[in-house]
Design a protein around this motif. Sequence first.
Motif, mmCIF file in Angstrom:
data_model
loop_
_atom_site.group_PDB
_atom_site.id
_atom_site.type_symbol
_atom_site.label_atom_id
_atom_site.label_comp_id
_atom_site.label_asym_id
_atom_site.label_seq_id
_atom_site.Cartn_x
_atom_site.Cartn_y
_atom_site.Cartn_z
ATOM 1 N N LEU A 127 4.680 -0.058 9.251
ATOM 2 C CA LEU A 127 5.184 -1.393 8.918
ATOM 3 C C LEU A 127 4.060 -2.415 8.871
ATOM 4 O O LEU A 127 4.044 -3.294 7.996
ATOM 5 C CB LEU A 127 6.254 -1.814 9.928
ATOM 6 C CG LEU A 127 7.537 -0.969 9.917
ATOM 7 C CD1 LEU A 127 8.488 -1.437 11.010
ATOM 8 C CD2 LEU A 127 8.217 -1.042 8.553
ATOM 9 N N GLU A 128 3.101 -2.303 9.785
ATOM 10 C CA GLU A 128 1.970 -3.237 9.757
ATOM 11 C C GLU A 128 1.117 -3.012 8.522
ATOM 12 O O GLU A 128 0.554 -3.949 7.961
ATOM 13 C CB GLU A 128 1.125 -3.094 11.021
ATOM 14 C CG GLU A 128 -0.059 -4.048 11.095
ATOM 15 C CD GLU A 128 0.332 -5.523 10.944
ATOM 16 O OE1 GLU A 128 -0.464 -6.290 10.381
ATOM 17 O OE2 GLU A 128 1.443 -5.911 11.365
ATOM 18 N N GLY A 129 1.021 -1.756 8.075
ATOM 19 C CA GLY A 129 0.306 -1.484 6.830
ATOM 20 C C GLY A 129 0.942 -2.190 5.652
ATOM 21 O O GLY A 129 0.258 -2.755 4.796
ATOM 22 N N TYR A 130 2.279 -2.187 5.606
ATOM 23 C CA TYR A 130 2.983 -2.901 4.533
ATOM 24 C C TYR A 130 2.744 -4.403 4.637
ATOM 25 O O TYR A 130 2.522 -5.080 3.626
ATOM 26 C CB TYR A 130 4.483 -2.619 4.618
ATOM 27 C CG TYR A 130 4.902 -1.249 4.165
ATOM 28 C CD1 TYR A 130 4.270 -0.604 3.111
ATOM 29 C CD2 TYR A 130 5.953 -0.577 4.801
ATOM 30 C CE1 TYR A 130 4.657 0.648 2.691
ATOM 31 C CE2 TYR A 130 6.351 0.682 4.383
ATOM 32 C CZ TYR A 130 5.702 1.290 3.332
ATOM 33 O OH TYR A 130 6.086 2.533 2.915
ATOM 34 N N ARG A 131 2.803 -4.940 5.859
ATOM 35 C CA ARG A 131 2.576 -6.386 6.036
ATOM 36 C C ARG A 131 1.153 -6.769 5.643
ATOM 37 O O ARG A 131 0.930 -7.810 5.022
ATOM 38 C CB ARG A 131 2.870 -6.777 7.488
ATOM 39 C CG ARG A 131 4.346 -6.772 7.849
ATOM 40 C CD ARG A 131 4.596 -7.377 9.204
ATOM 41 N NE ARG A 131 4.166 -6.519 10.281
ATOM 42 C CZ ARG A 131 4.956 -5.682 10.954
ATOM 43 N NH1 ARG A 131 6.239 -5.577 10.627
ATOM 44 N NH2 ARG A 131 4.486 -4.950 11.943
ATOM 45 N N HIS A 132 0.198 -5.903 5.997
ATOM 46 C CA HIS A 132 -1.204 -6.159 5.647
ATOM 47 C C HIS A 132 -1.381 -6.177 4.131
ATOM 48 O O HIS A 132 -2.039 -7.063 3.581
ATOM 49 C CB HIS A 132 -2.078 -5.077 6.275
ATOM 50 C CG HIS A 132 -3.540 -5.230 5.999
ATOM 51 N ND1 HIS A 132 -4.356 -6.047 6.743
ATOM 52 C CD2 HIS A 132 -4.338 -4.683 5.047
ATOM 53 C CE1 HIS A 132 -5.590 -5.990 6.276
ATOM 54 N NE2 HIS A 132 -5.594 -5.166 5.246
ATOM 55 N N ILE A 136 -2.588 -9.411 1.651
ATOM 56 C CA ILE A 136 -3.704 -9.325 0.709
ATOM 57 C C ILE A 136 -3.251 -9.671 -0.706
ATOM 58 O O ILE A 136 -3.880 -10.467 -1.409
ATOM 59 C CB ILE A 136 -4.333 -7.913 0.749
ATOM 60 C CG1 ILE A 136 -5.083 -7.708 2.059
ATOM 61 C CG2 ILE A 136 -5.289 -7.720 -0.437
ATOM 62 C CD1 ILE A 136 -5.670 -6.329 2.206
ATOM 63 N N LEU A 137 -2.149 -9.078 -1.136
ATOM 64 C CA LEU A 137 -1.661 -9.311 -2.492
ATOM 65 C C LEU A 137 -1.186 -10.749 -2.672
ATOM 66 O O LEU A 137 -1.391 -11.352 -3.736
ATOM 67 C CB LEU A 137 -0.536 -8.335 -2.823
ATOM 68 C CG LEU A 137 -0.949 -6.848 -2.872
ATOM 69 C CD1 LEU A 137 0.264 -5.970 -3.135
ATOM 70 C CD2 LEU A 137 -2.028 -6.617 -3.915
ATOM 71 N N ALA A 138 -0.559 -11.323 -1.636
ATOM 72 C CA ALA A 138 -0.106 -12.712 -1.714
ATOM 73 C C ALA A 138 -1.274 -13.678 -1.844
ATOM 74 O O ALA A 138 -1.149 -14.740 -2.455
ATOM 75 C CB ALA A 138 0.733 -13.060 -0.485
ATOM 76 N N GLY A 140 -3.884 -12.959 -3.486
ATOM 77 C CA GLY A 140 -4.548 -12.677 -4.756
ATOM 78 C C GLY A 140 -5.704 -11.710 -4.663
ATOM 79 O O GLY A 140 -6.495 -11.574 -5.599
ATOM 80 N N GLY A 141 -5.810 -11.009 -3.533
ATOM 81 C CA GLY A 141 -6.914 -10.083 -3.350
ATOM 82 C C GLY A 141 -6.601 -8.701 -3.888
ATOM 83 O O GLY A 141 -5.458 -8.388 -4.200
ATOM 84 N N PRO A 142 -7.619 -7.832 -3.989
ATOM 85 C CA PRO A 142 -7.414 -6.462 -4.458
ATOM 86 C C PRO A 142 -6.857 -5.601 -3.331
ATOM 87 O O PRO A 142 -6.939 -5.976 -2.155
ATOM 88 C CB PRO A 142 -8.839 -6.016 -4.832
ATOM 89 C CG PRO A 142 -9.712 -6.790 -3.887
ATOM 90 C CD PRO A 142 -9.040 -8.125 -3.694
ATOM 91 N N PRO A 143 -6.302 -4.441 -3.648
ATOM 92 C CA PRO A 143 -5.829 -3.530 -2.599
ATOM 93 C C PRO A 143 -6.962 -3.144 -1.657
ATOM 94 O O PRO A 143 -8.135 -3.122 -2.046
ATOM 95 C CB PRO A 143 -5.329 -2.314 -3.398
ATOM 96 C CG PRO A 143 -5.036 -2.855 -4.761
ATOM 97 C CD PRO A 143 -6.034 -3.938 -5.002
ATOM 98 N N ASP A 144 -6.622 -2.867 -0.419
ATOM 99 C CA ASP A 144 -7.610 -2.510 0.600
ATOM 100 C C ASP A 144 -8.112 -1.090 0.346
ATOM 101 O O ASP A 144 -7.351 -0.132 0.425
ATOM 102 C CB ASP A 144 -6.969 -2.611 1.990
ATOM 103 C CG ASP A 144 -7.998 -2.622 3.105
ATOM 104 O OD1 ASP A 144 -9.031 -1.943 2.954
ATOM 105 O OD2 ASP A 144 -7.780 -3.313 4.113
ATOM 106 N N VAL A 145 -9.412 -0.950 0.053
ATOM 107 C CA VAL A 145 -9.952 0.379 -0.262
ATOM 108 C C VAL A 145 -9.932 1.293 0.958
ATOM 109 O O VAL A 145 -9.913 2.527 0.821
ATOM 110 C CB VAL A 145 -11.397 0.279 -0.808
ATOM 111 C CG1 VAL A 145 -11.397 -0.434 -2.145
ATOM 112 C CG2 VAL A 145 -12.320 -0.423 0.186
ATOM 113 N N ASP A 146 -9.934 0.719 2.176
ATOM 114 C CA ASP A 146 -9.907 1.548 3.376
ATOM 115 C C ASP A 146 -8.591 2.297 3.527
ATOM 116 O O ASP A 146 -8.510 3.280 4.263
ATOM 117 C CB ASP A 146 -10.144 0.684 4.624
ATOM 118 C CG ASP A 146 -11.580 0.183 4.717
ATOM 119 O OD1 ASP A 146 -12.467 0.876 4.184
ATOM 120 O OD2 ASP A 146 -11.805 -0.882 5.304
ATOM 121 N N ALA A 147 -7.553 1.807 2.879
ATOM 122 C CA ALA A 147 -6.239 2.449 2.975
ATOM 123 C C ALA A 147 -6.013 3.451 1.847
ATOM 124 O O ALA A 147 -4.934 4.026 1.736
ATOM 125 C CB ALA A 147 -5.145 1.385 2.957
#
Length: 215
Positions: A127-132, A136-138, A140-147
């Motif tokens: 769930l925290e991964g979804y919130r994170h 990021i998307l809100a 305007g950033g790119p998806p987290d490459v670490d995930a």
Amino acid sequence: MPAKDGSAVADLGQRRASFQRARSRETKRELVQGAMAMWRTKGYATTTVADICAAAGVSKALFYFYFPRKEDVLFEVGVLSTQSASRTIHAMLDKPYEIDAVLRAALTAFERSMARNPPELIIETILEGYRHEHRILAAGGPPDVDADMFTELFRRAQADGKIRPEVDITHLAYVAQTLVSEGARHWAAGAFGDRAFADVVTADICTFITGSQRS
């Protein structure tokens, strides 16, 4: 005392920077391990930042230098599990491979990592991964490459002719990661019964890849 030449000064600076990076990674690792130890014994909801700091042997100021919130440690736990699976994928691509075998090996490593934690913690991590991702998307950033667990595999498979050239690899990797997250959440809740997480999710991802390649 003779002055140091420029190359010696630069070398010393690089060594200091490398030492500081290694020390920073070690401190961050100790905080994550301290948090995990507390969450396994005390539970996630009742564990405080002070508890985590005491377990890791660091100050609260140092904690907040690395993590703005307790929840960010939780996200880091998910990242570490993802990176472990990614290392498995990377190692297997050095020799002949099949996509399903690589997926199953990576997800088995991921499952072993999950199995060390209580179900509540696994679900909170997802769930925290979804919130994170939403934050990021809100912003305007790119998806987290670490995930990202699968882009390397799918790009290599596409280059090797195992995935058709018109398939959008970025989207394929994103959907596969979503299947992992949802699979982990359902597995932790007991929805898979006696079936292994790696077997179920590997089959789901392979089915999606097959469908994505239909004309």
